[in-house]
Scaffold this active site. Structure first.
Site, mmCIF file in Angstrom:
data_model
loop_
_atom_site.group_PDB
_atom_site.id
_atom_site.type_symbol
_atom_site.label_atom_id
_atom_site.label_comp_id
_atom_site.label_asym_id
_atom_site.label_seq_id
_atom_site.Cartn_x
_atom_site.Cartn_y
_atom_site.Cartn_z
ATOM 1 N N GLN A 97 0.853 -1.196 0.000
ATOM 2 C CA GLN A 97 0.000 0.000 0.000
ATOM 3 C C GLN A 97 0.883 1.238 0.000
ATOM 4 O OE1 GLN A 97 -2.619 0.356 3.413
ATOM 5 N NE2 GLN A 97 -3.830 1.960 2.456
ATOM 6 N N HIS A 103 -8.456 1.924 -0.412
ATOM 7 C CA HIS A 103 -8.847 1.975 -1.812
ATOM 8 C C HIS A 103 -8.836 0.592 -2.425
ATOM 9 C CE1 HIS A 103 -4.473 2.614 -1.728
ATOM 10 N NE2 HIS A 103 -4.409 2.177 -2.974
ATOM 11 N N HIS A 105 -8.583 -1.425 -6.066
ATOM 12 C CA HIS A 105 -8.178 -1.351 -7.465
ATOM 13 C C HIS A 105 -9.088 -2.263 -8.286
ATOM 14 C CE1 HIS A 105 -4.068 0.376 -6.708
ATOM 15 N NE2 HIS A 105 -4.295 -0.168 -5.519
#
Length: 138
Positions: A97, A103, A105
């Site tokens: 990370q 988040h 992907h």
């Protein structure tokens, strides 16, 4: 819980301090083109909740991210004519990370075709055009 830095790049994007190529946005999430994509059509989905990684993310925010991811994946498949989409989420630096705001992907690709993450900046005109196509497909 991990310490959240409100000055990370995704927090700045959420505040409108840094531009992005938005694919989808609702009251809980933002989906936008990755500027250093591993494949054409690489989209990031982030919550509008301050969380470093999955163990910090409230369950309602995780549900919102997954709902947005499903919408974006449908648009990616329609626009890019590709069924294979790698879903990837990294937790902390040891796992790779690099932006410490949760988040997800979404990378349309055959796993054997993936480029190196952060291997190079994409062309912003191409990202803007593809983001517009994906938005239209939603």
């Amino acid at each position: 819980m991990s310490a959240y830095d409100p000055n990370n790049i995704f927090a700045k994007i959420l505040r409108g301090e840094i531009p992005n190529h938005t694919v989808y946005e609702d009251e809980h999430t933002l989906a936008f083109m990755d500027v250093m994509p591993q494949a054409r059509g690489h989209v990031l989905v982030i919550p509008k909740t301050a969380a470093v990684e999955l163990s910090d993310l409230p369950l309602d925010a995780a549900r919102a991210v997954m709902a947005t991811a499903q919408k974006v994946m449908a648009a990616q498949r329609k626009v890019l004519q590709r069924q294979g989409i790698v879903q990837m989420q990294l937790n902390h630096a040891q796992a790779g990370q690099s932006v410490f705001h949760y988040h997800l992907h979404l990378i349309p690709s055959n796993v054997h075709e993936l480029g190196r993450h952060e291997g190079g900046m994409a062309d912003h005109a191409e990202l803007a055009a593809l983001a517009a196509e994906l938005r239209a497909a939603l």
